[in-house]
Write a protein that holds these residues in place. Structure first.
Motif, PDB file in Angstrom:
ATOM      1  N   MET A   1       0.843  -1.181   0.000  1.00 50.77           N
ATOM      2  CA  MET A   1       0.000   0.000   0.000  1.00 50.77           C
ATOM      3  C   MET A   1       0.885   1.241   0.000  1.00 50.77           C
ATOM      4  N   SER A   2       0.601   2.161  -0.880  1.00 50.63           N
ATOM      5  CA  SER A   2       1.356   3.396  -0.993  1.00 50.63           C
ATOM      6  C   SER A   2       0.547   4.528  -0.367  1.00 50.63           C
ATOM      7  N   MET A   3       1.181   5.253   0.533  1.00 53.58           N
ATOM      8  CA  MET A   3       0.488   6.338   1.237  1.00 53.58           C
ATOM      9  C   MET A   3       0.806   7.665   0.562  1.00 53.58           C
ATOM     10  N   ASN A   4      -0.197   8.514   0.426  1.00 55.72           N
ATOM     11  CA  ASN A   4       0.013   9.861  -0.097  1.00 55.72           C
ATOM     12  C   ASN A   4       0.797  10.681   0.913  1.00 55.72           C
ATOM     13  N   LYS A   5       1.588  11.605   0.404  1.00 53.15           N
ATOM     14  CA  LYS A   5       2.359  12.482   1.284  1.00 53.15           C
ATOM     15  C   LYS A   5       1.478  13.551   1.915  1.00 53.15           C
ATOM     16  N   GLN A   6       0.429  13.952   1.221  1.00 58.18           N
ATOM     17  CA  GLN A   6      -0.486  14.993   1.690  1.00 58.18           C
ATOM     18  C   GLN A   6      -1.829  14.379   2.049  1.00 58.18           C
ATOM     19  N   GLY A   7      -2.451  14.913   3.066  1.00 51.08           N
ATOM     20  CA  GLY A   7      -3.786  14.480   3.463  1.00 51.08           C
ATOM     21  C   GLY A   7      -3.751  13.334   4.458  1.00 51.08           C
ATOM     22  N   CYS A   8      -4.596  13.449   5.452  1.00 53.35           N
ATOM     23  CA  CYS A   8      -4.665  12.440   6.508  1.00 53.35           C
ATOM     24  C   CYS A   8      -5.262  11.134   5.970  1.00 53.35           C
ATOM     25  N   PRO A   9      -4.571  10.005   6.153  1.00 54.63           N
ATOM     26  CA  PRO A   9      -5.106   8.734   5.691  1.00 54.63           C
ATOM     27  C   PRO A   9      -6.232   8.189   6.574  1.00 54.63           C
ATOM     28  N   ILE A  10      -6.459   8.834   7.700  1.00 54.83           N
ATOM     29  CA  ILE A  10      -7.526   8.409   8.604  1.00 54.83           C
ATOM     30  C   ILE A  10      -8.833   9.098   8.240  1.00 54.83           C
ATOM     31  N   CYS A  11      -8.813  10.432   8.127  1.00 58.55           N
ATOM     32  CA  CYS A  11     -10.056  11.185   7.924  1.00 58.55           C
ATOM     33  C   CYS A  11     -10.137  11.924   6.595  1.00 58.55           C
ATOM     34  N   GLY A  12      -9.029  11.997   5.862  1.00 60.30           N
ATOM     35  CA  GLY A  12      -9.035  12.680   4.577  1.00 60.30           C
ATOM     36  C   GLY A  12      -8.825  14.176   4.641  1.00 60.30           C
ATOM     37  N   PHE A  13      -8.542  14.726   5.823  1.00 60.40           N
ATOM     38  CA  PHE A  13      -8.303  16.166   5.936  1.00 60.40           C
ATOM     39  C   PHE A  13      -7.082  16.516   5.099  1.00 60.40           C
ATOM     40  N   SER A  14      -7.244  17.444   4.171  1.00 54.90           N
ATOM     41  CA  SER A  14      -6.189  17.698   3.182  1.00 54.90           C
ATOM     42  C   SER A  14      -5.070  18.608   3.663  1.00 54.90           C
ATOM     43  N   ASP A  15      -5.282  19.378   4.705  1.00 58.06           N
ATOM     44  CA  ASP A  15      -4.293  20.343   5.171  1.00 58.06           C
ATOM     45  C   ASP A  15      -3.300  19.695   6.143  1.00 58.06           C
ATOM     46  N   LEU A  16      -2.600  18.665   5.650  1.00 55.09           N
ATOM     47  CA  LEU A  16      -1.683  17.907   6.500  1.00 55.09           C
ATOM     48  C   LEU A  16      -0.634  17.240   5.622  1.00 55.09           C
ATOM     49  N   THR A  17       0.628  17.322   6.019  1.00 57.88           N
ATOM     50  CA  THR A  17       1.703  16.608   5.332  1.00 57.88           C
ATOM     51  C   THR A  17       2.087  15.432   6.215  1.00 57.88           C
ATOM     52  N   VAL A  18       1.862  14.213   5.731  1.00 60.31           N
ATOM     53  CA  VAL A  18       2.112  13.035   6.571  1.00 60.31           C
ATOM     54  C   VAL A  18       3.466  12.393   6.315  1.00 60.31           C
ATOM     55  N   LEU A  19       4.016  12.592   5.114  1.00 61.63           N
ATOM     56  CA  LEU A  19       5.335  12.063   4.786  1.00 61.63           C
ATOM     57  C   LEU A  19       6.183  13.178   4.180  1.00 61.63           C
ATOM     58  N   ASP A  20       7.470  13.188   4.525  1.00 62.49           N
ATOM     59  CA  ASP A  20       8.354  14.208   3.964  1.00 62.49           C
ATOM     60  C   ASP A  20       8.920  13.750   2.623  1.00 62.49           C
ATOM     61  N   GLU A  21       9.879  14.500   2.090  1.00 57.85           N
ATOM     62  CA  GLU A  21      10.444  14.181   0.778  1.00 57.85           C
ATOM     63  C   GLU A  21      11.197  12.853   0.747  1.00 57.85           C
ATOM     64  N   PHE A  22      11.529  12.312   1.919  1.00 60.15           N
ATOM     65  CA  PHE A  22      12.225  11.021   2.006  1.00 60.15           C
ATOM     66  C   PHE A  22      11.270   9.881   2.360  1.00 60.15           C
ATOM     67  N   HIS A  44       4.290   2.377   6.359  1.00 62.03           N
ATOM     68  CA  HIS A  44       4.162   0.921   6.259  1.00 62.03           C
ATOM     69  C   HIS A  44       2.833   0.402   6.830  1.00 62.03           C
ATOM     70  N   SER A  45       1.963   1.291   7.237  1.00 61.99           N
ATOM     71  CA  SER A  45       0.693   0.869   7.846  1.00 61.99           C
ATOM     72  C   SER A  45      -0.164   0.106   6.838  1.00 61.99           C
ATOM     73  N   SER A  46      -0.806  -0.919   7.340  1.00 61.61           N
ATOM     74  CA  SER A  46      -1.702  -1.711   6.491  1.00 61.61           C
ATOM     75  C   SER A  46      -3.071  -1.029   6.421  1.00 61.61           C
ATOM     76  N   ALA A  47      -3.834  -1.411   5.427  1.00 65.84           N
ATOM     77  CA  ALA A  47      -5.197  -0.896   5.293  1.00 65.84           C
ATOM     78  C   ALA A  47      -6.009  -1.241   6.533  1.00 65.84           C
ATOM     79  N   GLU A  48      -5.750  -2.403   7.122  1.00 68.20           N
ATOM     80  CA  GLU A  48      -6.483  -2.842   8.314  1.00 68.20           C
ATOM     81  C   GLU A  48      -6.163  -1.961   9.519  1.00 68.20           C
ATOM     82  N   SER A  49      -4.897  -1.595   9.687  1.00 72.12           N
ATOM     83  CA  SER A  49      -4.550  -0.774  10.845  1.00 72.12           C
ATOM     84  C   SER A  49      -5.100   0.652  10.678  1.00 72.12           C
ATOM     85  N   LEU A  50      -5.100   1.181   9.451  1.00 68.17           N
ATOM     86  CA  LEU A  50      -5.697   2.495   9.206  1.00 68.17           C
ATOM     87  C   LEU A  50      -7.198   2.452   9.470  1.00 68.17           C
TER      88      LEU A  50
END
Length: 91
Positions: A1-22, A44-50
């Motif tokens: 599973m690939s996580m977006n760098k922007q937006g909360c993967p829990i609630c979808g709030f877009s004004d959040l950076t969850v991963l940096d350039e690395f 590395h979080s699984s879909a189940e843990s999210l």
């Protein structure tokens, strides 16, 4: 599973950076649901843990805004926010 760098993967709030350039967690706390990048989830979080963290916010906390009440976006709708982010809403 690939996580977006922007937006909360829990609630979808877009004004959040969850991963940096690395692709490392930023340890930012989502103002909407209170989930912290690097604590409740990481790249590395699984879909189940999210889904587990999401259920807690939606069902146990009834999608309550976590941050300062003054910072709630105008016409904020948590379920619409999740829908727009492509996040399945727990029932």
């Amino acid at each position: 599973m690939s996580m977006n760098k922007q937006g909360c993967p829990i609630c979808g709030f877009s004004d959040l950076t969850v991963l940096d350039e690395f692709n490392c967690t930023t340890f930012e706390i989502c103002e909407c649901c209170g989930s912290e990048s690097g604590l409740e989830y990481d790249q590395h979080s699984s879909a189940e843990s999210l889904a587990k963290v999401r259920r807690e916010w939606v069902i146990d906390n009834k999608c309550e805004w976590w941050g300062e009440k003054e910072s709630i976006p105008e016409n904020w709708n948590p379920k619409k926010q999740m829908e727009l982010a492509g996040i399945e809403i727990p029932q």
